[in-house]
Design an enzyme around this catalytic site. Structure first.
Site, PDB file in Angstrom:
ATOM      1  N   GLY A  59       0.810  -1.214   0.000  1.00 23.16           N
ATOM      2  CA  GLY A  59       0.000   0.000   0.000  1.00 23.16           C
ATOM      3  C   GLY A  59       0.840   1.258   0.000  1.00 23.16           C
ATOM      4  NE  ARG A  91      -1.240  -5.030  -0.558  1.00 18.50           N
ATOM      5  CZ  ARG A  91      -1.879  -3.878  -0.450  1.00 18.50           C
ATOM      6  NH1 ARG A  91      -2.565  -3.433  -1.492  1.00 18.50           N
ATOM      7  NH2 ARG A  91      -1.858  -3.196   0.657  1.00 18.50           N
ATOM      8  CG  ASP A  93       4.468  -7.292   8.265  1.00 20.36           C
ATOM      9  OD1 ASP A  93       3.768  -7.029   7.271  1.00 20.36           O
ATOM     10  OD2 ASP A  93       3.999  -7.696   9.339  1.00 20.36           O
ATOM     11  CB  THR A 138       2.349   0.410   6.417  1.00 21.62           C
ATOM     12  OG1 THR A 138       0.986   0.035   6.668  1.00 21.62           O
ATOM     13  CG2 THR A 138       3.183   0.045   7.638  1.00 21.62           C
ATOM     14  CG  ASP A 160      -2.657  -0.705   8.231  1.00 22.91           C
ATOM     15  OD1 ASP A 160      -3.395   0.260   7.973  1.00 22.91           O
ATOM     16  OD2 ASP A 160      -2.782  -1.818   7.691  1.00 22.91           O
ATOM     17  CG  ASP A 218       0.704  -3.194  10.435  1.00 26.78           C
ATOM     18  OD1 ASP A 218       1.550  -2.610   9.711  1.00 26.78           O
ATOM     19  OD2 ASP A 218      -0.154  -3.956   9.965  1.00 26.78           O
ATOM     20  CG  MET A 246      -8.076   2.161   5.486  1.00 24.67           C
ATOM     21  SD  MET A 246      -6.881   2.587   4.189  1.00 24.67           S
ATOM     22  CE  MET A 246      -7.781   2.017   2.754  1.00 24.67           C
ATOM     23  NE  ARG A 251      -3.199  -6.732   5.977  1.00 23.22           N
ATOM     24  CZ  ARG A 251      -2.081  -6.942   5.283  1.00 23.22           C
ATOM     25  NH1 ARG A 251      -2.140  -7.110   3.987  1.00 23.22           N
ATOM     26  NH2 ARG A 251      -0.914  -6.940   5.883  1.00 23.22           N
ATOM     27  NE  ARG A 287      -3.517   2.066   1.546  1.00 20.01           N
ATOM     28  CZ  ARG A 287      -3.633   0.976   0.817  1.00 20.01           C
ATOM     29  NH1 ARG A 287      -3.599   1.073  -0.500  1.00 20.01           N
ATOM     30  NH2 ARG A 287      -3.776  -0.194   1.383  1.00 20.01           N
TER      31      ARG A 287
END
Length: 319
Positions: A10, A71, A102, A125, A127, A129, A169, A171, A252
């Protein structure tokens, strides 16, 4: 030394400032910089070109990434990984800086193990994360986009005496929802990392209504997949007209914040310095307000966890 940069997974705001720094710092260090367009797919298809100053002129304020991202399912097959390596070899590229999460780092780790191509990872990212770092590039811009959206929605929620369920957002991670709820004064925050009690919230909200509350802001992480259910819960259990707003991909985009621009510069400087100092397959991390390095295997073998103290701060929005 020939070094390439690519974006994978992303996109996020902050990638373009990092790309700009990549080119400029490369020339400072006598590195020949290359762009890999379209992420891992571009590496497979040979979309690789030498970069110039003119390529990064006027991009620092732009969201997304000028070299695009992707991706790749093909990368799971060794024949395509070999093809990707051969394309790097043709350009005499000795290392790759990858901006991503990751999953992207795992892909580069496999390439490193099979073909001895070095890489450095920059966590990028929204996220937030990635294990081992407190901060990922793009997160601050995303949080500011969410904050602006919530502030606007609050205006209409108060005007119409409604409950608004806002899906952020994330995931598998509730970071965006948690921080946004804390910093926007939301009444509800639901994330996958913490339990919640709708019966308890129902009792609390009904008491607040009797005392004059006339609107609600509920922040729900997309990871839970219950946003529509919470909207219906407000109408059926709380008795409030409700609306669901899914913020989606606006999170994003957008011009990167000052913080993300500065972080992009520092992340990229550390990534290139690490490669020049012969660090092998490392991820640049920002931990306890300091930049450092962590081995990619440690990142892939561990799972990111939200700060428990932050979750405790939001407990009254969950139960």
């Amino acid at each position: 030394m020939n070094i390439a940069v690519m974006c994978s997974g992303g996109d996020c705001s902050g990638m373009n400032p990092a790309i700009k720094r990549f080119v400029e710092y490369s020339f400072e260090k006598n590195i020949k910089p290359f762009f890999i367009y379209d992420g891992l797919e571009g590496m497979i298809d040979g979309h690789i070109k030498e970069a110039e100053y003119t390529d990064v002129s006027g991009i620092i304020h732009r969201g997304g990434t000028i070299i695009r991202s992707s991706r790749s399912k093909r990368f799971y097959e060794k024949k395509y990984r070999k093809q990707a390596f051969e394309n790097l070899k043709k350009k005499e590229i000795e290392a790759v800086v990858v901006l991503g999460g990751d999953g992207s780092f795992k892909a580069c780790q496999i390439l490193k193990e099979e073909f001895e191509i070095n890489f450095a990872g920059i966590p990028a990212t929204i996220d937030n994360d990635v294990y081992g770092t407190d901060y990922c590039l793009g997160t601050d811009t995303a949080l500011n986009v969410i904050r602006h959206s919530i502030d606007n929605i609050r205006d209409t929620a108060a005007s119409f005496s409604r409950a608004f369920v806002i899906e952020t957002m994330g995931r598998e991670c509730g970071y965006l929802a948690l921080i946004s709820a804390l910093t926007s004064g939301a009444e509800m925050c639901l994330i996958p990392e913490a339990s919640y009690d709708l019966n308890s919230l129902e009792k609390k909200f009904k008491k607040e209504i009797k005392k004059g509350r006339n609107y609600f802001i509920a922040i729900v992480s997309e990871a839970l997949k219950i946003s529509e259910d919470i909207k219906n819960w407000f109408e059926e259990k709380i008795g409030f007209e409700s609306r669901l707003t899914i913020l989606g991909h606006i999170q994003r985009g957008g011009s990167p914040t000052i913080f993300d621009r500065l972080m992009a510069y520092e992340f990229m400087s550390f990534a290139l310095d690490g490669i020049l100092n012969k660090n092998e397959d490392t991820i640049v991390v920002y931990k306890n307000r300091k930049f450092g390095y962590i081995n990619s295997k440690e990142v892939s073998e561990n799972r990111y966890q939200l700060d428990k103290n932050m979750i405790l701060l939001a407990k009254n929005m969950m139960k």
